[in-house]
Design a protein around this motif. Structure first.
Motif, short mmCIF file in Angstrom:
data_model
loop_
_atom_site.label_atom_id
_atom_site.label_comp_id
_atom_site.label_asym_id
_atom_site.label_seq_id
_atom_site.Cartn_x
_atom_site.Cartn_y
_atom_site.Cartn_z
N ALA A 147 -8.35 -42.34 -40.54
CA ALA A 147 -7.10 -42.16 -39.80
C ALA A 147 -7.39 -41.95 -38.32
N ARG A 148 -8.56 -41.43 -38.01
CA ARG A 148 -8.83 -41.11 -36.61
C ARG A 148 -9.62 -42.19 -35.90
N ILE A 149 -9.99 -43.23 -36.64
CA ILE A 149 -10.83 -44.26 -36.03
C ILE A 149 -10.14 -44.97 -34.85
N PRO A 150 -8.86 -45.41 -34.99
CA PRO A 150 -8.26 -46.14 -33.87
C PRO A 150 -8.27 -45.33 -32.58
N ALA A 151 -7.94 -44.06 -32.67
CA ALA A 151 -7.91 -43.24 -31.46
C ALA A 151 -9.30 -43.11 -30.86
N ARG A 152 -10.29 -42.91 -31.74
CA ARG A 152 -11.65 -42.78 -31.24
C ARG A 152 -12.14 -44.07 -30.60
N ARG A 153 -11.73 -45.19 -31.22
CA ARG A 153 -12.13 -46.49 -30.67
C ARG A 153 -11.59 -46.65 -29.26
N THR A 154 -10.31 -46.34 -29.09
CA THR A 154 -9.70 -46.46 -27.77
C THR A 154 -10.42 -45.56 -26.77
N ALA A 155 -10.74 -44.36 -27.20
CA ALA A 155 -11.41 -43.43 -26.30
C ALA A 155 -12.78 -43.96 -25.88
N LEU A 156 -13.50 -44.54 -26.85
CA LEU A 156 -14.83 -45.08 -26.54
C LEU A 156 -14.74 -46.21 -25.54
N LEU A 157 -13.79 -47.13 -25.78
CA LEU A 157 -13.63 -48.27 -24.88
C LEU A 157 -13.33 -47.77 -23.47
N GLU A 158 -12.46 -46.79 -23.40
CA GLU A 158 -12.07 -46.25 -22.11
C GLU A 158 -13.28 -45.62 -21.41
N ARG A 159 -14.08 -44.94 -22.21
CA ARG A 159 -15.22 -44.23 -21.63
C ARG A 159 -16.21 -45.18 -20.96
N VAL A 160 -16.34 -46.39 -21.52
CA VAL A 160 -17.29 -47.34 -20.92
C VAL A 160 -16.58 -48.34 -20.04
N GLY A 161 -15.30 -48.13 -19.76
CA GLY A 161 -14.60 -49.00 -18.82
C GLY A 161 -14.16 -50.33 -19.41
N LEU A 162 -13.92 -50.38 -20.72
CA LEU A 162 -13.37 -51.60 -21.33
C LEU A 162 -11.93 -51.32 -21.75
N THR A 163 -11.21 -52.40 -22.08
CA THR A 163 -9.82 -52.24 -22.48
C THR A 163 -9.62 -52.73 -23.91
N GLY A 164 -8.41 -52.54 -24.42
CA GLY A 164 -8.09 -53.00 -25.77
C GLY A 164 -8.27 -54.50 -25.92
N ALA A 165 -8.10 -55.25 -24.82
CA ALA A 165 -8.26 -56.70 -24.90
C ALA A 165 -9.70 -57.06 -25.23
N HIS A 166 -10.64 -56.28 -24.71
CA HIS A 166 -12.05 -56.57 -24.99
C HIS A 166 -12.38 -56.37 -26.46
N ALA A 167 -11.63 -55.48 -27.12
CA ALA A 167 -11.94 -55.15 -28.52
C ALA A 167 -11.78 -56.37 -29.42
N GLU A 168 -10.95 -57.33 -28.98
CA GLU A 168 -10.72 -58.49 -29.84
C GLU A 168 -11.73 -59.60 -29.59
N ARG A 169 -12.59 -59.44 -28.58
CA ARG A 169 -13.51 -60.53 -28.26
C ARG A 169 -14.82 -60.37 -28.99
N ARG A 170 -15.45 -61.53 -29.23
CA ARG A 170 -16.79 -61.53 -29.81
C ARG A 170 -17.81 -61.51 -28.67
N PRO A 171 -19.05 -61.12 -28.98
CA PRO A 171 -20.04 -60.94 -27.91
C PRO A 171 -20.12 -62.12 -26.93
N TRP A 172 -20.04 -63.35 -27.46
CA TRP A 172 -20.24 -64.48 -26.56
C TRP A 172 -19.01 -64.73 -25.69
N GLN A 173 -17.93 -64.01 -25.95
CA GLN A 173 -16.76 -64.18 -25.09
C GLN A 173 -16.72 -63.13 -23.98
N LEU A 174 -17.77 -62.32 -23.90
CA LEU A 174 -17.83 -61.28 -22.88
C LEU A 174 -18.83 -61.66 -21.80
N SER A 175 -18.64 -61.13 -20.59
CA SER A 175 -19.65 -61.31 -19.55
C SER A 175 -20.81 -60.38 -19.86
#
Lengths: 318, 794
Positions: free
Chosen positions: B653-681
């Motif tokens: 139940a707490r995974i989505p919130a933690r995921r968002t927090a992690l992404l935020e902590r490293v300066g990524l957004t929810g949009a990045h969460a949907e990409r695969r490694p090769w779609q990232l810089s």
């Protein structure tokens, strides 16, 4: 520091020992398979002699041929005599197998070499045409042709070629070895074309991969022409990575000779094996299975060794 | 999906339907003889004609599919079970079992396929099931080989090692990450095998070992047709076409499906820059310089260079700088016409070298210019030299091609190689990165070019080797008067070398001019960010943490057994270190000093470790050197983070919130969460790797060369991110070859050389020679020469 022994001689010696062990294993496997079989040469002999086929007659014949001994005794006996060059006697012809095999190995080797030549030439042509031609038509035709050639049974190809060139045009004999080189043309084509197509498909893919390598950009930046890049830089690199697969494909020609010899009535090891199989004639069957395996193992081993010789990177993985 | 793939899929579908539902469709008519209707030509009442016994050919072809379908099904299943099973076990377990299984595979491979099939079929009695069994027993080795190799490869991949460090068990790694990635290669094999089986079944029938007449089977039909080849060719053509069509379709479909499964790994994300060509007047240029004006390059319809204009005066040095993907390399490849032939590249505008116009020159004209007037050295990725030929031979053929006046030995000496005789006899695989770069330069100089273009000449090198190559380039230019063009994203290097700088962004030159002006008064935002990245302000001085030790390692040793009868290699020769809670410690050293081995030994994934590691916390995580390999390439960032959180036993139940927090902590957004490694810089990918490492809340985070794969702008941003993590984040151990990078982050810097820690910064005056080299390399690239124009360390 550990003692450094070896060098190429030790490597080759190791490989040869490995291959010898492999041949031994295969002899054991094929012997085991023969033991599991239903029916043996005794039945064939009794059937051929005519009269009622009774269990007593078969048992007597089996005893006469030594087929009633325990399998391990027969295997050791066979192995012991094989070392001295005695491959047993064919039940069907009554002649020593060693002599018959020696007679038949020549035609098979001649066929296999001619087939390999056809295969290598066709493979090179397909690989180069698909990567050198600038248009779209020629590569597409080449791809279609190679795909078709690997998808048609060799005997069907043989039927079609014989019908066209031997029966209708009368250029080549339909059967046998009489007629020298002309008799060799169709069997070599039937043997070599499908293998060449398979080879060409592999080589073409590898060439395409190699052509995208940075060292080809470097070669072109140095001012080498496209042809020079393709032939002198890309081809050797693609060939090295294709060598192992090529070895397998060419080794499979050993099997291909079975079909080709059967279609063309070529008096080689392949047709010898098939007639021995039909008669359940053990000694010739053992001998020809082993000999064809040796051909396959040696050509695979040779291609691996060649790859290691040309490309130092292949050594640790080979 | 193209038309031919649709046709192939249809053919395979028809084959399977005919095989499965055949008896329903034909109702036994395939055996019904009617001598009154023998050898009818194809017509309305018998679409494919009739055979010598008056049986309908079409009905027999349909009925004949059954045997082949059964055989294909049985064989494919056996191959998957036998080959897949043996392959997975051998690849996963390794060691003795692996070698034993490989020998077994060797034995089966060495028995000629058709031969064993023939013997088996002959001995078990002819019939479709026996034939299928025999073929299945002989055709599985390729599957075992492919599956074993892939399993082994994937098992050692950073992405799966990272999962193990996060606490994933072997079952999860095998089932969720390794087996799915086997899909591509195995599907290709399945198609090939299916085709092989169809052909082999027919062939065995021909040899009298499969189905026997009157059973309808394509092979027996071919055999029966032979006497009528001239009079009734349809009897031959119908089954022959059936066999060939199904086999061709199988091969075609396999190629296509295999591409699907490995989708994304072969595709390169293409950038397209649009906009009008920049109209910057280029200065008039006499003599041997390079002048590019309004150059456009389109590759496969995408505009990768949108009007680039730049000038390198004769005898001068131009640095082309800019973020990765901004079109720097594309400009040069376009000007020299060096795109690989299969890329449809169109070049417009003008590129003049020493008075020659290159655009529109054609291959023959370009060939006369390449190497002789203008030489280009591509970025070294380890395979920029022909791996098969010895260095001397490659140089010799370049000299012959250009009728150059210098011999191979002289060229090697020219690029500062001390032992040219030995290097000439070596192959590229035996050279270090610095040596390779020198050999590449030697090759480029063989034709005595007026312009030398070097693409990222130091990107593959550690800091000390990079200084050597930059100094070499300066020397070459001074001695030979060559016009030098250097492509780089390192402003420090550009500053050292260039008198002119052209800044690229989005496919065009956004700023150019004398180096001192561009660097001291950057006009464009991209230039400003590059300058900022090259000159990070030192971190605010903080008292070093003095808490209790978190990790203590004593006398760590790792020795690799020698390969190819060489003596064993000692990677770690007794390393001891401590990391305190909250502390950031860095380990620096040149390549080959053992620092990556140290990282793996501390993380506990180096099996040959000896010595002790004591740790006050529980969790240690390692961020691997190559961010591209650190993530499962089939998994998007979001699911990867979720998996890490699951492994850390975070309630779902707490995974989505933690995921968002992690992404935020490293300066990524929810949009990045949907990409695969090769779609990232590169930078985004490294952030995603960091986020996953943080998901397990490690006490100690080991970062192996965290920024070496990033361009300078991303590097600066990532360093800032790591700085933010200090304090509330884990303790960190940084591994790097670049003192300039780690100094900005670490409380303490340990210097490593030859498997030992030889020095520590910032303590002591008596420096180890390696430390002096590293310090010199740092100073060499750190200060832009506007502040320090001639401070070249000697």
């Amino acid at each position: 520091m550990r003692p450094r022994w070896g060098g190429p001689v030790a490597v080759v010696a190791g490989r040869v020992a490995e291959m010898a062990a492999l041949v031994l294993v295969i002899s054991l496997v094929s012997f085991g398979l023969l033991c599991l079989t239903r029916g043996d040469a005794a039945t064939s002999v009794v059937r051929e002699q005519g009269g009622p086929v009774t269990q007593e007659r078969i048992a007597a014949e089996r005893h006469r041929l030594g087929l009633d001994l325990p399998p391990h005794e027969r295997y050791v006996d066979m192995l012991g005599r094989a070392v001295t060059g005695d491959l047993g006697v064919s039940v069907r012809t009554g002649r020593p197998v060693a002599g018959e095999v020696v007679e038949r190995i020549g035609p098979t080797l001649r066929l296999a070499l001619a087939g390999s030549l056809v295969a290598v030439l066709l493979g090179l042509a397909i690989g180069l045409v698909e990567n050198a031609a600038t248009g779209r038509v020629l590569p597409a035709v080449s791809r279609g042709l190679s795909l078709l050639l690997v998808s048609v049974p060799a005997f069907a190809l043989a039927f079609a070629l014989v019908d066209q060139f031997s029966v209708r045009l009368g250029w080549f004999p339909t059967q046998g070895m009489a007629g020298g080189l002309r008799a060799l043309v169709l069997p070599a084509l039937v043997l070599g074309l499908p293998a060449g197509a398979a080879l060409g498909r592999v080589l073409s893919t590898r060439l395409r991969e190699v052509m995208a390598e940075p060292y080809l950009v470097m070669a072109r930046a140095q001012g080498f022409s496209r042809g020079a890049c393709l032939l002198r830089t890309a081809l050797p690199n693609a060939a090295v990575t294709s060598l192992v697969v090529a070895g397998n494909i060419l080794a499979a020609l050993g099997t291909g000779t079975l079909v080709v010899e059967e279609v063309f009535g070529w008096p080689g090891l392949g047709s010898y094996l098939i007639s021995a199989l039909r008669y359940r004639d053990w000694q010739p069957l053992q001998a020809s299975v082993l000999l064809l395996s040796v051909v396959v193992i040696v050509s695979r081993g040779a291609s691996l060794a060649l790859a290691a010789l040309v490309d130092p990177r292949a050594r640790s993985t080979a | 999906m193209r038309v031919r793939h649709a046709v192939a899929a249809g053919t395979v579908a028809a084959f399977v339907v005919a095989g499965v539902a055949g008896p329903l469709l034909t109702g036994g008519r395939e055996r019904r003889t009617d001598l009154g209707r023998a050898l009818l030509a194809p017509g309305l009442d018998a679409w494919l004609g009739t055979d010598h016994l008056g049986r309908d050919e079409l009905v027999r072809v349909v009925a004949g599919a059954r045997g082949s379908v059964v055989a294909v099904g049985v064989v494919l299943l056996m191959c998957l079970l036998l080959g897949g099973g043996v392959g997975v076990v051998a690849g996963w377990r390794g060691g003795l079992l692996d070698r034993a299984l490989l020998r077994l595979v060797d034995v089966v491979t060495s028995v000629p396929t058709l031969l064993l099939g023939l013997v088996l079929a002959g001995l078990l009695g002819g019939g479709p099931v026996q034939v299928a069994l025999a073929l299945g027993l002989t055709l599985w080795p390729p599957y075992a080989r492919v599956v074993r190799t892939e399993t082994r490869l994937r098992r050692g991949e950073p992405s799966n090692q990272a999962l193990r460090l996060l606490g994933a068990g072997p079952a999860r790694i095998l089932l969720r990450h390794i087996l799915p990635s086997l899909g591509g290669p195995v599907v290709v094999l399945l198609g090939i095998t299916a085709a092989e089986v169809i052909v082999a079944v027919a062939t065995l029938s021909f040899l009298g070992l499969g189905a026997q007449p009157p059973a309808p089977e394509w092979g027996t039909m071919l055999v029966e047709s032979r006497p009528y080849l001239s009079t009734a060719p349809w009897l031959f053509l119908a089954p022959a076409t059936a066999v060939a069509a199904v086999a061709v379709a199988g091969n075609l479909l396999a190629d296509r499906l295999g591409g699907w499964f490995t989708h994304g790994t072969t595709r390169t994300a293409g950038k397209s820059w649009t906009g009008a060509a920049a109209k910057t007047a280029a200065a008039p240029e006499p003599g041997g310089g390079l002048r590019i004006a309004a150059l456009t390059v389109d590759v496969n319809g995408a505009r990768v260079v949108a009007g680039a204009t730049l000038t390198a005066p004769p005898g001068g040095t131009l640095a082309i700088v800019g973020p990765s993907g901004s079109g720097k390399t594309m400009t040069v490849l376009g000007a020299l016409g060096l795109f690989p032939p299969h890329l449809a590249a169109r070049v417009g505008g003008s590129a003049r070298v020493a008075g020659h116009e290159l655009v529109g020159l054609g291959e023959a004209g370009l060939r006369a210019v390449r190497g002789r007037v203008v030489a280009y050295v591509p970025q070294d990725v380890g395979s920029t030299l022909n791996p098969l030929r010895r260095v001397g031979a490659q140089l010799a053929s370049a000299v012959t091609l250009h009728s150059g006046s210098r011999s191979a030995r002289e060229l090697l000496a020219l690029v500062g190689i001390e032992d040219p005789e030995r290097v000439a006899r070596q192959r590229p695989g035996e050279l270090s990165g610095g040596m390779r770069q020198r050999v590449l330069l030697a090759l480029a100089l063989a034709g005595e070019p007026q312009v030398l273009i070097a693409d990222e000449p130091t990107s593959a090198l550690d800091a000390t080797a990079a200084v050597g190559v930059v100094e070499l380039l300066r020397r070459i230019q001074r001695r030979l008067g060559t016009t030098l063009v250097v492509i780089t994203h390192e402003l420090g290097m550009a500053a050292r070398l260039a008198d002119t700088i052209a800044v690229f962004d989005a496919g065009r030159v956004v700023e150019s001019g004398p180096a001192s002006t561009v660097l001291s008064r950057p006009g464009h935002a991209v230039t400003r960010s590059l300058v900022a990245a090259a000159d990070l302000p030192d971190p605010p001085a903080a008292p070093p943490p003095s808490g209790p030790p978190l990790l203590t390692a004593r006398d760590l040793r790792v020795t690799y057994p020698g390969r190819d009868r060489r003596p064993p290699v000692t990677a770690l020769a007794g390393v001891g270190l401590t990391v305190r809670r909250g502390e950031v410690v860095a380990v620096v050293g040149n390549s080959g000093c053992g620092k990556s081995t140290l990282a793996r030994a501390l993380a506990g994934i180096e099996p040959r470790r000896a010595g002790t590691v004591t740790m006050d916390g529980q969790r240690i995580h390692l961020v691997f050197q190559d961010p591209a390999a650190a993530l499962d390439r089939r998994q998007a960032v979001g699911p990867a983070l979720d998996e890490a959180l699951q492994l850390h036993r975070v309630p779902s139940a707490r995974i989505p919130a933690r995921r968002t927090a992690l992404l935020e902590r490293v300066g990524l957004t929810g949009a990045h969460a949907e990409r695969r490694p090769w779609q990232l810089s590169g930078g985004e990918r490294q952030r995603a790797v960091l986020a996953r490492a943080l998901a397990g809340e490690p006490d100690l985070l080991i970062l192996d060369e965290p920024v070496s794969a990033l361009d300078s702008t991303h590097r600066a941003a990532f360093i800032r991110l790591l700085r933010q993590l200090r304090g509330d984040g884990p303790s960190m151990l940084l591994i790097s070859h670049d003192l300039g990078v780690v100094e900005q982050l670490a409380d303490r810097v340990l210097v490593m050389h030859a498997g030992r820690i030889v020095d520590e910064l910032p303590a002591g005056q008596d420096r180890h020679p390696v430390t002096r080299d590293l310090l010199a390399a740092r100073d060499y690239f750190r200060h832009l020469p506007t502040a320090d124009p001639e401070g070249v360390p000697s």
